[in-house]
Design an enzyme around this catalytic site. Sequence first.
Site, PDB file in Angstrom:
ATOM      1  N   CYS A  87       0.827  -1.197   0.000  1.00 54.67           N
ATOM      2  CA  CYS A  87       0.000   0.000   0.000  1.00 54.67           C
ATOM      3  C   CYS A  87       0.864   1.250   0.000  1.00 54.67           C
ATOM      4  O   CYS A  87       2.074   1.208   0.195  1.00 54.67           O
ATOM      5  CB  CYS A  87      -0.897   0.007   1.232  1.00 54.67           C
ATOM      6  SG  CYS A  87      -2.024  -1.405   1.321  1.00 54.67           S
ATOM      7  N   CYS A 137      15.692  -7.626   3.408  1.00 53.20           N
ATOM      8  CA  CYS A 137      14.821  -8.809   3.486  1.00 53.20           C
ATOM      9  C   CYS A 137      14.803  -9.451   2.107  1.00 53.20           C
ATOM     10  O   CYS A 137      14.371  -8.843   1.131  1.00 53.20           O
ATOM     11  CB  CYS A 137      13.409  -8.428   3.906  1.00 53.20           C
ATOM     12  SG  CYS A 137      12.259  -9.839   3.888  1.00 53.20           S
ATOM     13  N   CYS A 179       5.547 -13.828   0.242  1.00 48.81           N
ATOM     14  CA  CYS A 179       5.845 -12.722   1.152  1.00 48.81           C
ATOM     15  C   CYS A 179       4.716 -12.589   2.168  1.00 48.81           C
ATOM     16  O   CYS A 179       3.538 -12.639   1.806  1.00 48.81           O
ATOM     17  CB  CYS A 179       5.990 -11.413   0.373  1.00 48.81           C
ATOM     18  SG  CYS A 179       6.234  -9.963   1.426  1.00 48.81           S
ATOM     19  N   ASP A 190      12.285  -8.839 -18.280  1.00 49.19           N
ATOM     20  CA  ASP A 190      11.157  -8.608 -17.378  1.00 49.19           C
ATOM     21  C   ASP A 190      11.686  -8.585 -15.952  1.00 49.19           C
ATOM     22  O   ASP A 190      12.829  -8.977 -15.688  1.00 49.19           O
ATOM     23  CB  ASP A 190      10.093  -9.697 -17.559  1.00 49.19           C
ATOM     24  CG  ASP A 190       8.705  -9.238 -17.120  1.00 49.19           C
ATOM     25  OD1 ASP A 190       8.588  -8.113 -16.595  1.00 49.19           O
ATOM     26  OD2 ASP A 190       7.747 -10.002 -17.302  1.00 49.19           O
ATOM     27  N   ASP A 191      10.834  -8.128 -15.014  1.00 44.51           N
ATOM     28  CA  ASP A 191      11.300  -7.963 -13.637  1.00 44.51           C
ATOM     29  C   ASP A 191      11.254  -9.246 -12.829  1.00 44.51           C
ATOM     30  O   ASP A 191      12.077  -9.460 -11.941  1.00 44.51           O
ATOM     31  CB  ASP A 191      10.487  -6.873 -12.928  1.00 44.51           C
ATOM     32  CG  ASP A 191       9.010  -7.204 -12.888  1.00 44.51           C
ATOM     33  OD1 ASP A 191       8.582  -7.917 -11.964  1.00 44.51           O
ATOM     34  OD2 ASP A 191       8.279  -6.764 -13.792  1.00 44.51           O
ATOM     35  N   GLY A 251      -1.027   0.577  -4.863  1.00 40.36           N
ATOM     36  CA  GLY A 251      -2.305  -0.045  -4.536  1.00 40.36           C
ATOM     37  C   GLY A 251      -3.441   0.651  -5.226  1.00 40.36           C
ATOM     38  O   GLY A 251      -3.499   1.888  -5.219  1.00 40.36           O
ATOM     39  N   TYR A 304      10.770  -4.014  -8.244  1.00 36.12           N
ATOM     40  CA  TYR A 304       9.432  -3.933  -8.817  1.00 36.12           C
ATOM     41  C   TYR A 304       8.525  -2.898  -8.168  1.00 36.12           C
ATOM     42  O   TYR A 304       7.845  -2.156  -8.860  1.00 36.12           O
ATOM     43  CB  TYR A 304       8.795  -5.329  -8.704  1.00 36.12           C
ATOM     44  CG  TYR A 304       7.356  -5.447  -9.151  1.00 36.12           C
ATOM     45  CD1 TYR A 304       7.042  -5.655 -10.480  1.00 36.12           C
ATOM     46  CD2 TYR A 304       6.314  -5.381  -8.226  1.00 36.12           C
ATOM     47  CE1 TYR A 304       5.718  -5.795 -10.890  1.00 36.12           C
ATOM     48  CE2 TYR A 304       4.997  -5.515  -8.630  1.00 36.12           C
ATOM     49  CZ  TYR A 304       4.706  -5.714  -9.961  1.00 36.12           C
ATOM     50  OH  TYR A 304       3.407  -5.847 -10.356  1.00 36.12           O
ATOM     51  N   CYS A 306      12.983  -4.198   2.256  1.00 40.07           N
ATOM     52  CA  CYS A 306      12.477  -5.130   1.245  1.00 40.07           C
ATOM     53  C   CYS A 306      13.297  -5.032  -0.041  1.00 40.07           C
ATOM     54  O   CYS A 306      13.344  -3.982  -0.683  1.00 40.07           O
ATOM     55  CB  CYS A 306      11.015  -4.832   0.946  1.00 40.07           C
ATOM     56  SG  CYS A 306      10.317  -5.790  -0.418  1.00 40.07           S
ATOM     57  N   SER A 320       7.800  -2.214 -16.348  1.00 42.27           N
ATOM     58  CA  SER A 320       8.641  -2.624 -15.224  1.00 42.27           C
ATOM     59  C   SER A 320       9.978  -3.189 -15.666  1.00 42.27           C
ATOM     60  O   SER A 320      10.940  -3.168 -14.900  1.00 42.27           O
ATOM     61  CB  SER A 320       7.899  -3.650 -14.357  1.00 42.27           C
ATOM     62  OG  SER A 320       7.514  -4.772 -15.131  1.00 42.27           O
ATOM     63  N   ASN A 338       0.949   0.682   5.675  1.00 42.28           N
ATOM     64  CA  ASN A 338       1.605  -0.025   4.584  1.00 42.28           C
ATOM     65  C   ASN A 338       2.405  -1.160   5.202  1.00 42.28           C
ATOM     66  O   ASN A 338       3.268  -0.925   6.043  1.00 42.28           O
ATOM     67  CB  ASN A 338       2.534   0.927   3.811  1.00 42.28           C
ATOM     68  CG  ASN A 338       3.392   0.202   2.779  1.00 42.28           C
ATOM     69  OD1 ASN A 338       3.022  -0.866   2.310  1.00 42.28           O
ATOM     70  ND2 ASN A 338       4.520   0.779   2.440  1.00 42.28           N
ATOM     71  N   GLY A 339       2.121  -2.382   4.783  1.00 39.90           N
ATOM     72  CA  GLY A 339       2.799  -3.539   5.338  1.00 39.90           C
ATOM     73  C   GLY A 339       1.817  -4.613   5.724  1.00 39.90           C
ATOM     74  O   GLY A 339       0.661  -4.614   5.289  1.00 39.90           O
ATOM     75  N   CYS A 363      11.548 -13.683  -0.185  1.00 41.42           N
ATOM     76  CA  CYS A 363      10.857 -14.234  -1.350  1.00 41.42           C
ATOM     77  C   CYS A 363      11.817 -14.946  -2.294  1.00 41.42           C
ATOM     78  O   CYS A 363      11.398 -15.748  -3.139  1.00 41.42           O
ATOM     79  CB  CYS A 363      10.077 -13.160  -2.094  1.00 41.42           C
ATOM     80  SG  CYS A 363      11.079 -11.768  -2.680  1.00 41.42           S
TER      81      CYS A 363
END
Length: 522
Positions: A23, A456, A405, A368-369, A50, A265, A259, A306, A125-126, A459
């Site tokens: 978000c 972090c 994630c 691509d990402d 978002g 991305y 992150c 992206s 956000n989170g 993922c």
Amino acid sequence: MPRGDGRLSHELDPQRPGPQDACGVFGVWAPGEEVANLTYFGLYALQHRGQEAAGIAVSDGSSVVVYKDLGLVAQVFDEPTLASLRGHLAIGHTRYSTTGGSTWENAQPTIRATTTGTTIALAHNGNLVNSADLSREIAERGLEADVSTSDTSLVTTLLASRPDLSVEAAALELLPTLRGAFSFVFMDETTLYAARDPYGVRPLVLGRLERGWVVASETAALDIVGASVVREVEPGELLAIDEDGLRSARFAAPEPKGCLFEYVYVARPDATIAGRNVYAARVQIGRQLAKEHPVEADLVIPVPESGTPAAIGYAEESGIPYGAGLMKNPYVGRTFIQPSQTLRQLGIRLKLNPLRQNVRGKRIVVVDDSIVRGNTQRAIVRMLREAGALEVHVRISSPPVSWPCFYGIDFATRAELLASGLDNDGIRRSIGADTLGYVSLTGLVGATEQPKTRLCRACFDGEYPIDLPTGNLIGKHVLEGVGRRVQGASAADDHAPETGVEAPEAQSLVATAGGVDATHRP
């Protein structure tokens, strides 16, 4: 007004969405300024984070008003609405759901009034990982819960549950008990607050206006309102801003784990994270990708948008010409008209179309990402071959996404992640590419110019810095499974597809000493 369908504008396959953004939050304390308008433009800059719902809370010093609805920022707010939101401080939110369904009740900011008349509005956000514990605490303490099923609502309820404390003191007591990723902006009638979890997983920055202060998820939102960047909100820090100025308090020792996927991305290319420009990082990732996975080819093309910076970097490093090979229709992103079965079968052709004259007879490198399920890349490879490409070499500017994630990005479950069940050659065959190369985790980390220990990477490597609960006490719908239900919905509805619940008309929520009064707007 049409309701948002919960799909992000850059989703290329609406039936198989890719990773969904975190978000966006924004807050401003600026007496004499049109704070609702500033918040609107700040949210506009954060729209990419978002697109399910948007909301703004404003205080004039005596009352707090929240206006929110499902849809894009420009769909939710118009000039008359913004003109009605008068005050000297405001917070705003643009949402992609990571806890709780895509319903009007879960739109933010959330709002609660204490028994002594103080009103708290909060945007998040989170994603918290101890939401089930917080929900039980609310039930055990006999606190009144609302109909929403978001972790944000739990935090707001608990903040408002200590009328014997100031909001600042209540926050310093509550914040250390929260586990997971959170960048909060919240407010009462007179004060703007901002807080970031001890790991700093999600970004949050502080800016200065000529007559006030701003906090936002990304520096781009500061730029758009003319605020200068002061610094990042530190992990484990609580800021309070009022007529006495800005003050800072620590509620936990910092253990930075920003992150890594923000660099790949999530964040805007013009954002700066930990002193590193995101666009520059993505170009460097592309250069590294070319070093690690060279190939003889005639043209490097991005998957727009992206993949563009990494494709530029790949072309610069490899010496292969960069060009356009796929054109994106910017107006096909949030359709409210369902396509026919015939059009649905065309998949991403609704959004992407090859430049046949550019790709025909050429060996193509397409950048691509990330690859999540592989559906988008599979369709793109097929499309390029049908347009006459001799070879299609896929290059990905992140390592294989093998783990979900739980900290604010809604990936698919691990069972749906293509990389969790296939090796590199298996993925290559699955998407139909001639060759496939991912940037290494070491190469990606190097492009951020951050130490690996401050990021972090869960993922990509499955190493989660914040302990996760066991059993079924985690996930997007955890609060819908611990006795809290959206009003009027049956238990069977909790597992229905998330198409969004038809909300009442957008509501203006006016907090009073006795609680929150909701009045319908025409």
